[in-house]
Design an enzyme around this catalytic site. Structure first.
Site, PDB file in Angstrom:
ATOM      1  N   THR A  53     129.872 105.758  38.563  1.00  0.00           N
ATOM      2  CA  THR A  53     130.296 105.267  39.876  1.00  0.00           C
ATOM      3  C   THR A  53     130.809 103.833  39.837  1.00  0.00           C
ATOM      4  OG1 THR A  53     127.963 104.756  40.331  1.00  0.00           O
ATOM      5  CG2 THR A  53     128.828 106.832  41.184  1.00  0.00           C
TER       6      THR A  53
ATOM      7  N   GLU B 218     134.012 137.637  41.191  1.00  0.00           N
ATOM      8  CA  GLU B 218     134.576 136.462  41.859  1.00  0.00           C
ATOM      9  C   GLU B 218     135.137 136.823  43.226  1.00  0.00           C
ATOM     10  OE1 GLU B 218     133.901 133.712  40.637  1.00  0.00           O
ATOM     11  OE2 GLU B 218     133.227 134.453  38.695  1.00  0.00           O
TER      12      GLU B 218
ATOM     13  N   PRO C 283     125.689 108.141  37.352  1.00  0.00           N
ATOM     14  CA  PRO C 283     126.565 107.663  36.270  1.00  0.00           C
ATOM     15  C   PRO C 283     128.034 107.799  36.648  1.00  0.00           C
ATOM     16  CG  PRO C 283     124.863 109.144  35.421  1.00  0.00           C
ATOM     17  CD  PRO C 283     124.793 109.226  36.907  1.00  0.00           C
TER      18      PRO C 283
ATOM     19  N   ASP D 263     124.318 132.187  39.283  1.00  0.00           N
ATOM     20  CA  ASP D 263     124.215 132.327  40.740  1.00  0.00           C
ATOM     21  C   ASP D 263     122.753 132.426  41.181  1.00  0.00           C
ATOM     22  OD1 ASP D 263     126.992 132.476  40.608  1.00  0.00           O
ATOM     23  OD2 ASP D 263     126.954 134.669  40.467  1.00  0.00           O
TER      24      ASP D 263
END
Length: 685
Positions: free
Chosen positions: A211, A430, A209, A505
């Site tokens: 593009t 992080e 979607p 993660d």
């Protein structure tokens, strides 16, 4: 409702109500004056009545009095109670049986011809109007009448409408080239007929979607100069079986009458799905519509001069009969643009926007790998909105950078207040991701680290590739696993505990590890074997009643291999963080101080980082002895040619393997509720 009561229908309904009102209120009264029932009884008792009538419909007594009894008129009327007619009639007969009254009778007056006709036809008229209303409601938009519900809803693009040309499309050069050839077929067919070439009957545009598939179709409409019919696949399927097939026939009849013409069907998967698939069986209306579409495209009745262009995000669910040559002769993939394509798309969408002179659109293209044309248009629009919100006149690099972050991870949550401990945990989480990514040779460079809450994330680490990448090696995937688990390893190293922030993660790492085992054949124990069907869709019904193509023992082995890969990745991330503990602390201090670190600031902190060496050679099987020739011993001529082909193109960033919606790599999770189970505590390495 508006479509029913407009035009002639409005006047028909109003006229009918006007006639009824006229009959009800304007009917002649025959000169009778209304009096009270007691007054009428007094007239009867006094013998002053010459003629009397009983109306059993309206329960009225009409009497003609003797001359001179009333000054205002001789005719009077009064009402009586229902069921009292026989008693009153008997009283009149008893009072006037000597013949003093001229005549008396009890009758039910017959209604007029017009009243009977209206009473008979009005219910049928109301039923017809109700049927028309329901039919129009069932048809939705389009403005067609009740007798035209089987007609096509395709919109004809005319020359008077605003044009979209190939100049408004960027980043899809291959698709433009293929569609431009369609235009040449229509404008100069002799050029191709001279060499025996036939015009393609159908072109299928497929891709993710955003593009630009529909934009390409609009560009073809603007460039073609021939009638262009546009319709959505959902416009064919209605609540009545056979309507969709009738609309397909009508659409192609219109196109054939105006041939050469182009028909564009957007979201064709709404009508072109596999026939007879699904858990509940097929869909009669959709399958009949698809059958008619197949016949019109390449059936016994050949229709020349009509080209069908269709677009879909899901080519895998389309019926095989629809995809064969002769129907869709060309299938063009419209994928996410590369670096140069993103640069051109940004140039197109930046037209008319006040961009600061120091803004380099190529640098924006480097920072947006994996973005589609719609994503890039959204970035520039968000930057313009942020500029207007700040009462500025020019779009600056700061607003563009914030717009990219908003598209990737969502708006910043300034109202979310975290405690100092949560902020410290997020910083180490992080920081663990960023440090592991920088220490491994197979991961992409770290572009940004932040501990500011954004969207659903408490913080995120963004890694971007240096160049366009279309595949990953096993070593790169192993490095990615360690990088994904770096935040969880940092929490375990520093706090001897883990939080729910590692949930995203673990999910991504488990998916990658399972793909390495079942799809890519990257384990020695199971080897190069494809296990399971990664493209199965439950709603298609492909797997209903089928057994797995591997045994329970193999399934257990898959689980063990996935667990082993994740365990080794977690151990490697822990070792990297333990070796570079001082660098990790420096990074966390900088994050607590500035909250967001860019690429240059991260590189300065990581100057003292101890990096991991490249992984040893892997042959894919424990029985296969590695070759004595080192993997880097490649002839110089081949090495020079490969180096020349892979020369950096001044603009390095390319397609990242994760979608931009995932934010490159966004880490963190929403707040944990009281019923959320605590994550298992890992064994300390």
């Amino acid at each position: 409702m508006k479509r029913i009561f407009k035009g002639p229908w409005l006047w028909i309904v109003l006229s009918a109500f006007a006639v009824l009102l006229a009959i009800q209120f304007l009917a002649p009264s025959d000169g009778y004056d209304e009096v009270e029932t007691s007054t009428m009884t007094k007239y009867i008792s006094s013998g002053n009545v010459e003629k009397i009538e009983f109306d059993g419909v309206d329960f009225e007594i009409r009497a003609t009095l003797d001359k001179g009894v009333r000054d205002s008129g001789d005719k009077v009327v009064a009402t009586y109670v229902a069921g009292d007619e026989e008693r009153l009639l008997a009283a009149v007969q008893e009072q006037y049986d000597d013949g003093t009254i001229e005549s008396y009778k009890a009758e039910t007056p017959s209604p007029s011809f017009l009243g009977s006709l209206l009473a008979t036809l009005l219910p049928f008229a109301l039923i017809i109007l109700l049927f028309i209303f329901l039919m129009n409601q069932a048809q939705g938009g389009g403005g067609r009448g009740v007798m035209q519900f089987a007609k096509s809803k395709a919109k004809l693009i005319t020359k008077d409408m605003p044009k979209t040309t190939f100049g408004d499309v960027a980043g899809a050069e291959e698709a433009i080239e293929e569609l431009g050839e369609i235009k040449e077929f229509l404008t100069d067919p002799a050029k191709f007929q001279a060499v025996g070439a036939k015009i393609p009957k159908g072109v299928l545009l497929y891709g993710p979607p955003g593009t630009g598939k529909t934009l390409l179709a609009r560009a073809v409409a603007g460039e073609a100069g021939v009638p262009f019919y546009s319709i959505s696949g959902s416009d064919f399927v209605e609540m009545f079986v056979g309507v969709g097939a009738s609309r397909v026939r009508d659409l192609f009849e219109q196109a054939k009458e105006n041939a050469p013409a182009i028909v564009f069907i957007d979201e064709i998967d709404a009508v072109g799905r596999h026939r007879g698939a699904g858990m509940g069986g097929g869909h009669d209306e959709r399958e009949q519509t698809l059958n008619q579409l197949l016949v019109e495209m390449d059936g016994f009745d050949v229709r020349g001069g009509v080209i069908l262009i269709a677009a879909t995000n899901r080519p895998d669910v389309l019926d095989p009969a629809l995809l064969r040559p002769g129907r869709f002769d060309r299938q063009i993939q419209v994928d996410a643009p590369d670096l140069n394509g993103r640069h051109k798309i940004l140039q197109v969408h930046s037209r008319g926007k006040p961009i600061a002179q120091d803004i380099d659109l190529m640098s924006i293209a480097r920072r947006t790998p994996g973005f589609t044309g719609a994503d890039l248009a959204n970035v520039l629009n968000e930057a313009a909105l942020l500029t207007a919100r700040g009462n500025a006149k020019m779009i600056t690099d700061a607003s563009l950078d914030e717009a990219i972050d908003r598209v990737i991870a969502g708006p910043q949550r300034r109202t979310r207040l975290m405690s100092e401990r949560e902020k410290l945990i997020t910083a180490y989480h992080e920081g663990g991701h960023a440090l592991v990514a920088a220490a491994l040779p197979g991961t992409d460079p770290v572009h940004k680290v932040t501990i500011l809450p954004r969207g659903r994330a408490l913080g995120y680490t963004m890694v971007l590739p240096d160049r366009d990448k279309y595949s990953q090696s096993r070593s790169e995937m192993l490095d990615s696993l360690a990088y994904m688990l770096g935040g969880m390893a940092a929490e375990a190293l520093i706090f001897h505990d883990v939080t729910s922030g590692a949930g995203n993660d673990i999910e991504k790492a488990t998916g990658l590890a399972r793909a390495m085992v079942t799809q890519y054949g990257m384990t020695e124990r199971l080897g190069a074997v494809k296990l399971g069907d990664s493209n199965s869709e439950p709603f298609l019904g492909r797997d209903m009643g089928h057994t797995r193509n591997y045994s329970e023992e193999t399934a257990a082995a898959v689980d063990e291999e996935v667990k082993a890969l994740l365990g080794r990745a977690h151990q490697e991330a822990f070792e990297i963080l333990e070796t570079n503990r001082d660098v990790l602390d420096s990074l966390v201090l900088a994050l607590l101080d500035k909250e967001t670190l860019d690429k240059a600031e991260i590189a300065e902190i990581f100057e003292a980082l101890t990096r991991r060496p490249a992984r040893p050679a892997w042959t894919g099987s424990p029985e296969r002895v590695p070759s004595s020739i080192p993997p880097v011993d490649i002839p110089q001529e081949i090495r020079d040619r490969a180096k020349a082909d892979a020369a950096p193109d001044e603009a390095g960033a390319g397609v990242i393997l994760t979608p931009p919606g995932a934010g490159g790599d966004v880490h963190g999770a929403p707040e944990v509720g009281p019923d959320t189970p605590a994550p298992p505590r890992p064994d300390a390495p």
